[in-house]
Design a protein around this motif. Structure first.
Motif, PDB file in Angstrom:
ATOM      1  N   LYS A  15       0.843  -1.204   0.000  1.00 51.33           N
ATOM      2  CA  LYS A  15       0.000   0.000   0.000  1.00 51.33           C
ATOM      3  C   LYS A  15       0.873   1.245   0.000  1.00 51.33           C
ATOM      4  CE  LYS A  15      -3.979   2.298   0.842  1.00 51.33           C
ATOM      5  NZ  LYS A  15      -3.644   3.672   0.531  1.00 51.33           N
ATOM      6  N   ALA A  16       1.925   1.271   0.800  1.00 50.56           N
ATOM      7  CA  ALA A  16       2.814   2.437   0.857  1.00 50.56           C
ATOM      8  C   ALA A  16       3.477   2.683  -0.497  1.00 50.56           C
ATOM      9  CB  ALA A  16       3.864   2.245   1.947  1.00 50.56           C
ATOM     10  N   LYS A  17       3.908   1.614  -1.158  1.00 49.87           N
ATOM     11  CA  LYS A  17       4.536   1.755  -2.469  1.00 49.87           C
ATOM     12  C   LYS A  17       3.528   2.195  -3.529  1.00 49.87           C
ATOM     13  CE  LYS A  17       8.458  -1.311  -1.733  1.00 49.87           C
ATOM     14  NZ  LYS A  17       9.478  -0.290  -1.966  1.00 49.87           N
ATOM     15  N   MET A  18       2.292   1.708  -3.405  1.00 55.01           N
ATOM     16  CA  MET A  18       1.244   2.156  -4.326  1.00 55.01           C
ATOM     17  C   MET A  18       0.954   3.642  -4.123  1.00 55.01           C
ATOM     18  SD  MET A  18      -1.510  -0.973  -4.295  1.00 55.01           S
ATOM     19  CE  MET A  18      -2.503  -0.336  -5.672  1.00 55.01           C
ATOM     20  N   ASP A  19       0.829   4.048  -2.874  1.00 50.00           N
ATOM     21  CA  ASP A  19       0.545   5.453  -2.569  1.00 50.00           C
ATOM     22  C   ASP A  19       1.636   6.377  -3.093  1.00 50.00           C
ATOM     23  OD1 ASP A  19      -1.805   4.661  -1.334  1.00 50.00           O
ATOM     24  OD2 ASP A  19      -1.048   4.954   0.713  1.00 50.00           O
ATOM     25  N   ALA A  20       2.873   5.885  -3.119  1.00 51.80           N
ATOM     26  CA  ALA A  20       4.005   6.676  -3.610  1.00 51.80           C
ATOM     27  C   ALA A  20       4.190   6.531  -5.127  1.00 51.80           C
ATOM     28  CB  ALA A  20       5.284   6.250  -2.888  1.00 51.80           C
ATOM     29  N   HIS A  21       3.297   5.783  -5.766  1.00 51.33           N
ATOM     30  CA  HIS A  21       3.354   5.544  -7.221  1.00 51.33           C
ATOM     31  C   HIS A  21       4.682   4.926  -7.645  1.00 51.33           C
ATOM     32  CE1 HIS A  21      -0.380   7.759  -7.510  1.00 51.33           C
ATOM     33  NE2 HIS A  21       0.178   8.728  -6.811  1.00 51.33           N
ATOM     34  N   GLU A  22       5.213   4.046  -6.793  1.00 55.88           N
ATOM     35  CA  GLU A  22       6.507   3.415  -7.060  1.00 55.88           C
ATOM     36  C   GLU A  22       6.384   2.081  -7.783  1.00 55.88           C
ATOM     37  OE1 GLU A  22       8.245   2.946  -3.209  1.00 55.88           O
ATOM     38  OE2 GLU A  22       8.707   5.072  -2.999  1.00 55.88           O
ATOM     39  N   VAL A  23       5.184   1.484  -7.787  1.00 54.60           N
ATOM     40  CA  VAL A  23       5.015   0.120  -8.304  1.00 54.60           C
ATOM     41  C   VAL A  23       3.742  -0.003  -9.124  1.00 54.60           C
ATOM     42  CG1 VAL A  23       6.255  -0.939  -6.363  1.00 54.60           C
ATOM     43  CG2 VAL A  23       3.775  -0.641  -6.239  1.00 54.60           C
ATOM     44  N   VAL A  24       3.669  -1.120  -9.860  1.00 55.17           N
ATOM     45  CA  VAL A  24       2.443  -1.536 -10.534  1.00 55.17           C
ATOM     46  C   VAL A  24       2.013  -2.832  -9.853  1.00 55.17           C
ATOM     47  CG1 VAL A  24       1.434  -2.340 -12.697  1.00 55.17           C
ATOM     48  CG2 VAL A  24       3.130  -0.500 -12.718  1.00 55.17           C
ATOM     49  N   VAL A  25       0.778  -2.877  -9.383  1.00 54.76           N
ATOM     50  CA  VAL A  25       0.266  -4.077  -8.726  1.00 54.76           C
ATOM     51  C   VAL A  25      -0.548  -4.875  -9.735  1.00 54.76           C
ATOM     52  CG1 VAL A  25      -1.198  -4.976  -6.874  1.00 54.76           C
ATOM     53  CG2 VAL A  25       0.304  -3.018  -6.453  1.00 54.76           C
ATOM     54  N   ILE A  26      -0.172  -6.145  -9.882  1.00 57.64           N
ATOM     55  CA  ILE A  26      -0.816  -7.040 -10.838  1.00 57.64           C
ATOM     56  C   ILE A  26      -1.551  -8.135 -10.061  1.00 57.64           C
ATOM     57  CG2 ILE A  26      -0.470  -8.690 -12.720  1.00 57.64           C
ATOM     58  CD1 ILE A  26       0.215  -5.829 -13.569  1.00 57.64           C
ATOM     59  N   ASP A  27      -2.861  -8.196 -10.259  1.00 58.23           N
ATOM     60  CA  ASP A  27      -3.722  -9.208  -9.652  1.00 58.23           C
ATOM     61  C   ASP A  27      -3.808 -10.374 -10.631  1.00 58.23           C
ATOM     62  OD1 ASP A  27      -5.964 -10.714  -8.779  1.00 58.23           O
ATOM     63  OD2 ASP A  27      -6.963  -8.923  -7.997  1.00 58.23           O
ATOM     64  N   VAL A  28      -3.348 -11.550 -10.227  1.00 60.04           N
ATOM     65  CA  VAL A  28      -3.328 -12.693 -11.135  1.00 60.04           C
ATOM     66  C   VAL A  28      -4.540 -13.615 -10.963  1.00 60.04           C
ATOM     67  CG1 VAL A  28      -0.816 -12.607 -11.365  1.00 60.04           C
ATOM     68  CG2 VAL A  28      -1.836 -14.146  -9.664  1.00 60.04           C
TER      69      VAL A  28
END
Length: 118
Positions: A15-28
């Protein structure tokens, strides 16, 4: 596989990395699962048709997730087979995300309307 590294992050770290726009989260998970409930901002690339070379990374690291962590680990293996030296997935999957009380988009089966919870 000893030269391949699988990283695990907690839901709070993701969540912290998402909030900082550092990552792309992929739901498989499969599309029906994704449609029922999902992490806001996650993209759906089901394991059944997963192609590690087609992930929309935008130059950012990818974090894989599924319901409990089994399928995301399998997707990480597909990334390794595609040449990646490292992969990251969320420990405990969506179940752990929900247990942590983090935001979730849930679709009402009666109306088909999504709503944000958490």
């Amino acid at each position: 596989m000893s030269d391949k590294i699988l990283h695990e992050l907690s839901p709070a770290e993701v969540k912290a990395k998402m909030d900082a726009h550092e990552v792309v989260v992929i739901d498989v998970r499969e599309p029906r699962e994704f449609g029922a409930e999902r992490i806001p901002g996650a993209l759906n690339f089901p394991l059944s048709t997963f192609d590690a070379t087609a992930l929309p990374t935008g130059g950012r690291p990818v974090i894989l997730h599924c319901g409990v962590g089994k399928r995301s680990a399998m997707a990480a293996q597909k990334c390794f087979e595609g040449g990646a030296g490292e992969a990251t997935h969320m420990a405990g999957g969506l179940g752990a995300w929900k247990d942590a009380g983090l935001p979730l988009i849930v679709t009402d089966p009666a109306t088909g309307q999504p709503s944000l919870q958490g």
